[in-house]
Design an enzyme around this catalytic site. Structure first.
Site, PDB file in Angstrom:
ATOM      1  N   ILE A   1       0.858  -1.236  -0.204  1.00  0.00           N
ATOM      2  CA  ILE A   1      -0.073   0.036   0.245  1.00  0.00           C
ATOM      3  C   ILE A   1       0.697   1.185  -0.149  1.00  0.00           C
ATOM      4  O   ILE A   1       1.596   0.882   0.623  1.00  0.00           O
ATOM      5  CB  ILE A   1      -0.884   0.293   1.069  1.00  0.00           C
ATOM      6  CG1 ILE A   1      -0.102  -0.364   2.481  1.00  0.00           C
ATOM      7  CG2 ILE A   1      -2.329  -0.832   0.923  1.00  0.00           C
ATOM      8  CD1 ILE A   1      -0.960  -0.173   3.531  1.00  0.00           C
ATOM      9  N   CYS A   2       0.687   2.202  -0.912  1.00  0.00           N
ATOM     10  CA  CYS A   2       1.803   2.896  -1.064  1.00  0.00           C
ATOM     11  C   CYS A   2       1.271   4.375  -0.250  1.00  0.00           C
ATOM     12  O   CYS A   2       0.849   4.887  -0.876  1.00  0.00           O
ATOM     13  CB  CYS A   2       2.411   3.194  -3.254  1.00  0.00           C
ATOM     14  SG  CYS A   2       1.615   4.316  -3.658  1.00  0.00           S
ATOM     15  N   LEU A   3       2.110   4.641   0.374  1.00  0.00           N
ATOM     16  CA  LEU A   3       1.766   6.501   0.720  1.00  0.00           C
ATOM     17  C   LEU A   3       1.561   7.110   0.231  1.00  0.00           C
ATOM     18  O   LEU A   3       2.573   7.979  -0.444  1.00  0.00           O
ATOM     19  CB  LEU A   3       2.466   6.657   2.545  1.00  0.00           C
ATOM     20  CG  LEU A   3       2.599   7.622   2.852  1.00  0.00           C
ATOM     21  CD1 LEU A   3       0.752   7.121   3.472  1.00  0.00           C
ATOM     22  CD2 LEU A   3       3.500   8.269   3.779  1.00  0.00           C
ATOM     23  N   SER A   4       0.214   7.573  -0.043  1.00  0.00           N
ATOM     24  CA  SER A   4      -0.060   8.477  -1.455  1.00  0.00           C
ATOM     25  C   SER A   4      -0.840   9.759  -0.241  1.00  0.00           C
ATOM     26  O   SER A   4      -1.624   9.197   0.376  1.00  0.00           O
ATOM     27  CB  SER A   4      -0.426   8.077  -2.612  1.00  0.00           C
ATOM     28  OG  SER A   4      -0.868   9.119  -2.839  1.00  0.00           O
TER      29      SER A   4
ATOM     30  N   LYS B   1      -2.728   3.729  -0.727  1.00  0.00           N
ATOM     31  CA  LYS B   1      -3.632   3.575  -2.306  1.00  0.00           C
ATOM     32  C   LYS B   1      -2.720   1.596  -2.194  1.00  0.00           C
ATOM     33  O   LYS B   1      -1.127   1.405  -2.730  1.00  0.00           O
ATOM     34  CB  LYS B   1      -2.754   4.586  -2.798  1.00  0.00           C
ATOM     35  CG  LYS B   1      -3.298   4.201  -4.208  1.00  0.00           C
ATOM     36  CD  LYS B   1      -2.901   5.567  -4.355  1.00  0.00           C
ATOM     37  CE  LYS B   1      -1.771   5.837  -5.381  1.00  0.00           C
ATOM     38  NZ  LYS B   1      -1.674   5.295  -6.072  1.00  0.00           N
TER      39      LYS B   1
END
Lengths: 268, 314
Positions: free
Chosen positions: B90-93, B186
């Site tokens: 889950i990429c921190l956006s 995300k």
């Protein structure tokens, strides 16, 4: 089919929980492609070029621009281009000013003092010291480079080293944000969309690739006390370029050319 | 480790510094790089009290891009928790429609606080998100304490500083909570939906609290005050700086009061708060309507064909 389209559209609000993720991926991928394309054709900061290169960028029958280019020629002789990546104002400003310091040791000392002190101001305002100090150090290193090496080539290659160059941009963005927030009482009146100054800074100033407007320019010019003149060249009638000095009434130190969405450096 | 990396690399320099800053576990979070890879970290976070995750300590990986801090870190949970899928990136956006608004002056600590704050929010069917029942989550919270990580060797019972009775139960919480409302975790998805569009504004409400503006002690807390994404027109969500984003619970009730009957036609990018809970209903309604439309078209086709035939016979 049209009906289906409409349905699609009206349902976007619903689908966003699921689809925005996939669409973000697509948008990101596209942005990456565009950025890559821009990056391969434009150096972060170009060499100094004769102003006449501008002429070739517009059709000969594009009289509005051709007249304005002629008008520019009255005052300026050379141009240095920056990569149109949303950071161009900061990069143009940073390079133009540091370049001018190569030949102005008095201003260099003043600027160095202001820059050295600036980190403390930011920390006092609540910026996390350990995250901003790398950016600050890179900035100070480059000023030192101007002082000790006095080499335009070194400066240019530093500004074309993506990581150094971006760190400079980050720091200039932080300085801009810091000044806007210190003077929030004044700047609040110029911010659209019901946002407070802090929100504006976090949405439009601190993130990379966010373009700059008057408010950014005036803040950075004041934060570092470096007056900036911007020549505005757009589709407006009149055949002459208009300029603005930030802050007004000061003797400008650096000259930028603004064409919609982009800043380059001008030389007299 | 020092000898292995180019200390001139900005990412290395920065990560070394962050590793030093986060060396000692706090009561709520801890993160350190793996011994052999500065660009992969393992973290442990305490489930927020007053939530289904109370009593849980969760473990995960943080993967840093070579461009860090210019690009955001990615986060992968390793402990089953009922909120995030295990093993999925889950990429921190920061907000789905402003992926570029990650700020280089944020840090891994910012990300950890965001994870804690994000746990009690709803998954809403987003990729990588789970909406387990409170019972399942509580069971997982209890179980999470037994987890020991083979890669970094930390065990959840001892990974964090014990909560002492007089310690502030929710030090990062109000801040983390607000922060989480601005951050989208995300999922890195391979699915690429053509129908999706940036026009579907996330339209989160502004969450601002001008009152804390003066005493922020770290950039982390200012992040919390960042307004939500209003990608189409920031003006449309201008509730003024005094508005406060609703808690997930508030949102839920808010959404329940909204008529769920024809959400497909009420949604507009201008909507302050899109009916997130009705996303599923919306899909069903959409499928139903599309089926109807198709049926109508087929029917028309058959009808026209027949008519033609009739004409011919006449």
């Amino acid at each position: 089919m049209k009906m289906a389209d409409e349905l699609q559209e009206s349902s976007q609000g619903e689908m966003e929980g699921v689809n925005c993720l996939a669409s973000d991926e697509a948008i990101l991928a596209q942005q990456d492609r565009i950025q890559h394309e821009i990056a391969t054709t434009n150096p972060l900061v170009s060499g100094r070029q004769d102003l006449s290169v501008l002429k070739g960028e517009y059709a000969a029958e594009d009289t509005i621009y051709q007249l304005k280019i002629k008008d520019l020629h009255k005052t300026y002789s050379h141009i240095r281009k920056t990569r149109p990546d949303g950071n161009c104002f900061y990069r143009a400003f940073g390079f133009a000013h540091l370049e001018s310091l190569l030949e102005d040791s008095k201003e260099l000392q003043r600027f160095k003092d202001v820059a050295a002190k600036s980190k403390l101001d930011l920390v006092n305002q609540g910026f996390t010291e350990f995250t901003i100090e790398d950016f600050h150090n890179t900035f100070m290193d480059l000023i030192d480079l101007c002082e000790k090496q006095q080499s335009l080539g070194e400066l240019l290659s530093s500004f074309n080293d993506q990581s150094v160059s971006d760190y400079i941009v980050v720091y200039l963005r932080l300085l801009t944000s810091g000044y806007l927030q210190r003077e929030h009482g004044f700047f609040q009146h110029f911010i659209e969309g019901g946002r407070c100054v802090k929100e504006f800074c976090q949405q439009e100033v601190e993130p990379m690739s966010k373009e700059s407007d008057h408010i950014h320019i005036i803040a950075l010019a004041k934060a570092l006390n470096v007056p900036i003149l911007v020549e505005y060249m757009d589709r407006g009638e009149g055949g002459t370029v208009n300029h603005h000095i930030f802050p007004e009434g000061r003797e400008p130190r650096i000259f930028l050319l603004y064409r919609p969405g982009h800043y380059d450096i001008l030389y007299k | 480790m020092e000898s292995k990396y180019n200390l001139k690399s900005p990412a290395v320099k920065r990560l070394m510094k962050e590793a030093a800053e986060l060396r000692d576990p706090t009561e709520h979070y801890h993160a350190q790089p793996l011994e052999d890879n500065l660009f992969e970290w393992h973290f442990s976070v305490r489930g927020p009290p007053d939530s289904d995750f109370d009593g849980g300590v969760y473990h995960g990986r943080i993967v840093l891009p070579p461009e860090y801090p210019m690009k955001p870190p990615s986060i992968i949970l390793l402990t089953p928790n009922g909120r995030f899928e295990v093993g999925k990136k889950i990429c921190l956006s920061i907000s789905g429609h402003h992926p570029e608004t990650w700020q280089p002056s944020w840090s891994i600590r910012t990300a950890l606080i965001a994870i804690i704050g994000f746990m009690p929010t709803k998954g809403e069917g987003a990729i990588g998100s789970l909406d387990y029942t409170p019972e399942e989550r509580r069971a997982l919270a209890k179980k999470s304490q037994d987890f020991c990580c083979e890669a970094c060797g930390s065990c959840m019972r001892t990974a964090l500083q014990a909560l002492s009775p007089d310690s502030d139960l929710r030090p990062a919480d109000p801040q983390a909570h607000r922060l989480a409302q601005q951050i989208n975790f995300k999922a890195e998805s391979s699915s690429d939906s053509a129908g999706a569009s940036a026009a579907s504004s996330q339209a989160e409400q502004h969450s601002t609290s001008g009152s804390t503006a003066d005493d922020r002690d770290s950039q982390d807390s200012t992040l919390a005050e960042q307004s939500g994404s209003t990608s189409l027109a920031p003006q449309t969500s201008a509730e003024g700086p005094s508005s406060v984003a609703p808690s997930p619970r508030q949102r839920r009730t808010q959404n329940q009061t909204q008529s769920p009957r024809y959400p497909a036609f009420t949604a507009s990018p201008v909507a302050q708060q899109p009916p997130q809970d009705t996303g599923h209903t919306g899909s069903v309604v959409l499928i139903f309507l599309l089926t109807l439309a198709l049926a109508a078209l087929i029917f028309r086709r058959i009808y026209l064909a027949n008519e033609y035939k009739f004409d011919y016979e006449l």
